[in-house]
Write a protein that holds these residues in place. Structure first.
Motif, short mmCIF file in Angstrom:
data_model
loop_
_atom_site.label_atom_id
_atom_site.label_comp_id
_atom_site.label_asym_id
_atom_site.label_seq_id
_atom_site.Cartn_x
_atom_site.Cartn_y
_atom_site.Cartn_z
N TYR A 190 0.73 -1.19 -0.18
CA TYR A 190 0.14 0.53 -0.48
C TYR A 190 0.84 1.06 -0.23
O TYR A 190 1.64 1.02 0.89
N TYR A 191 0.56 2.62 -0.96
CA TYR A 191 1.44 3.39 -0.89
C TYR A 191 0.62 4.71 -0.78
O TYR A 191 -0.50 5.09 -1.16
N GLY A 192 1.22 5.36 -0.33
CA GLY A 192 0.11 6.69 0.13
C GLY A 192 1.52 7.41 1.31
O GLY A 192 2.19 7.14 1.68
N HIS A 193 0.20 8.49 1.74
CA HIS A 193 1.08 8.84 2.76
C HIS A 193 0.23 8.97 4.16
O HIS A 193 -0.98 10.07 4.09
N PRO A 194 0.66 9.31 5.23
CA PRO A 194 0.00 9.64 6.42
C PRO A 194 -0.77 10.75 7.01
O PRO A 194 -1.67 10.43 7.68
N ASP A 236 1.99 -4.35 3.99
CA ASP A 236 3.29 -3.26 4.01
C ASP A 236 2.97 -2.03 3.60
O ASP A 236 2.77 -2.23 2.19
N TYR A 237 2.86 -1.00 4.16
CA TYR A 237 2.45 -0.31 4.26
C TYR A 237 3.64 0.69 3.35
O TYR A 237 4.43 1.10 4.52
N ARG A 238 3.72 1.34 2.46
CA ARG A 238 5.11 2.17 1.79
C ARG A 238 4.91 3.44 2.07
O ARG A 238 3.92 4.13 0.80
N ALA A 297 10.84 11.70 2.92
CA ALA A 297 12.19 10.60 4.22
C ALA A 297 12.23 9.89 3.11
O ALA A 297 13.26 8.91 3.62
N PHE A 298 11.44 9.21 2.39
CA PHE A 298 11.09 7.40 2.26
C PHE A 298 11.25 7.85 0.53
O PHE A 298 9.95 7.05 -0.66
N PRO A 299 12.72 8.41 -0.11
CA PRO A 299 12.68 8.35 -1.77
C PRO A 299 12.67 7.24 -2.36
O PRO A 299 12.40 7.62 -3.49
N ASP A 300 12.27 5.76 -2.25
CA ASP A 300 12.06 5.36 -3.36
C ASP A 300 11.06 4.54 -3.64
O ASP A 300 10.52 3.74 -4.61
N HIS A 301 10.17 5.09 -2.22
CA HIS A 301 8.38 4.52 -2.75
C HIS A 301 7.74 4.83 -3.66
O HIS A 301 6.89 4.64 -4.34
#
Length: 217
Positions: free
Chosen positions: A4-8, A28-30, A35-39
Motif C-alpha cells: 500500500y502506497y500513501g502518505h500518513p 506493507d505500508y510504503r 523521507a522514503f525516496p524509493d517509494h
C-alpha cells in the motif's frame, strides 16, 4: 502480502487505511513521504500518473480509493463496507460520493489555493468553496439527524470517506455550532479506533498543512 502506497497526512490515504484497519488485513505500508525516496518511483512504475493511494496485490495495481475499498471487500468479506443488498449499497455509494466530491473536493480547493501562495491567491475559489461547504454542512446535518453512522447499514465505505473529509474540511471552514448533528458525527468518527489511529499517525506531519493546523483535534 498487499503493498500500500500513501502518505500518513493524505486524506485519501486515510480513507483506505481505515478500511484496511477495519478488516485487520496485513499490508506493507510504503509511505511516499520524501523521507522514503524509493517509494514514489515504485508507485509510478505501477501508475505513471503518480497519484496515491495505490494498492498492489500479486503485482496488479488498484487505484482510486473507492475502488480499492471495493476490492478489499472482495478479499476479506467481513466486516463488509459495501452492503450486498442493492438499495443499501446504492445509499452507501451515494454518501461516499457526497463526502468525496462535495466535502473533500471543496476542502482541497481551498488548500490548493493556499499552496499556490498569496501571489497566486484566487479569492473567488476560496469564497465559493467555503460557501459550498456551508451548504453541504447544512444538508448533512439534516441527513445525520438520527445519529449513528452515515447510513443505517453500519460502518461502511461512506464513513471511510466521511472521516478524512470532515476532519480536514473543519480545518478549512469550521462546522458551525448550530449543526449539532454533523459536529457530533465528526466527533464519533474521530473517536472510532481505526480513525483515531490515522489521526495520531498523521500528527507528526501537521506542519505540512498550508493554512496552519488547529490544536483542537
Amino acid at each position: 502480502m498487499l503493498i500500500y502506497y500513501g502518505h500518513p497526512f493524505s486524506s485519501y490515504t486515510w480513507k483506505v487505511l481505515i478500511a484496511l484497519y477495519e478488516k485487520e488485513i496485513d499490508f506493507d505500508y510504503r509511505s511516499v513521504d520524501p523521507a522514503f525516496p524509493d517509494h514514489m518511483p515504485e508507485l509510478r512504475a505501477h501508475w505513471p500518473v503518480g497519484q496515491f493511494p495505490l494498492l498492489v496485490h500479486d503485482g496488479v495495481p488498484y487505484f482510486e480509493s473507492s475502488i480499492i475499498i471495493e476490492y478489499l471487500d472482495h478479499l476479506a468479506a467481513e466486516p463488509r463496507l459495501i452492503p450486498q443488498d442493492f438499495d443499501a449499497a446504492l445509499k452507501v455509494r451515494f454518501f461516499d460520493r457526497i463526502f468525496d466530491n462535495h466535502v473533500m473536493g471543496r476542502m482541497q480547493a481551498v488548500v490548493a489555493d493556499a499552496i499556490r501562495g498569496p501571489e497566486n491567491h484566487v479569492a473567488t475559489i476560496v469564497e465559493q468553496s467555503q460557501a459550498a461547504l456551508e451548504t453541504v454542512y447544512g444538508w448533512l446535518d439534516k441527513e445525520l439527524a438520527g445519529g449513528g453512522w452515515a447510513t443505517p447499514h453500519g460502518f461502511t465505505l461512506a464513513d471511510c470517506a466521511a472521516a478524512p473529509s470532515l476532519f480536514y474540511a473543519d480545518w478549512v471552514h469550521q462546522i458551525p455550532e448550530r449543526y449539532e448533528n454533523l459536529r457530533a458525527y465528526r466527533a464519533r468518527l474521530l473517536a472510532h479506533p481505526s480513525i483515531s489511529r490515522c489521526v495520531e499517525d498523521a500528527r507528526p506531519y501537521r506542519a505540512y498543512f498550508p493554512l496552519g493546523a488547529p490544536e483542537r483535534d
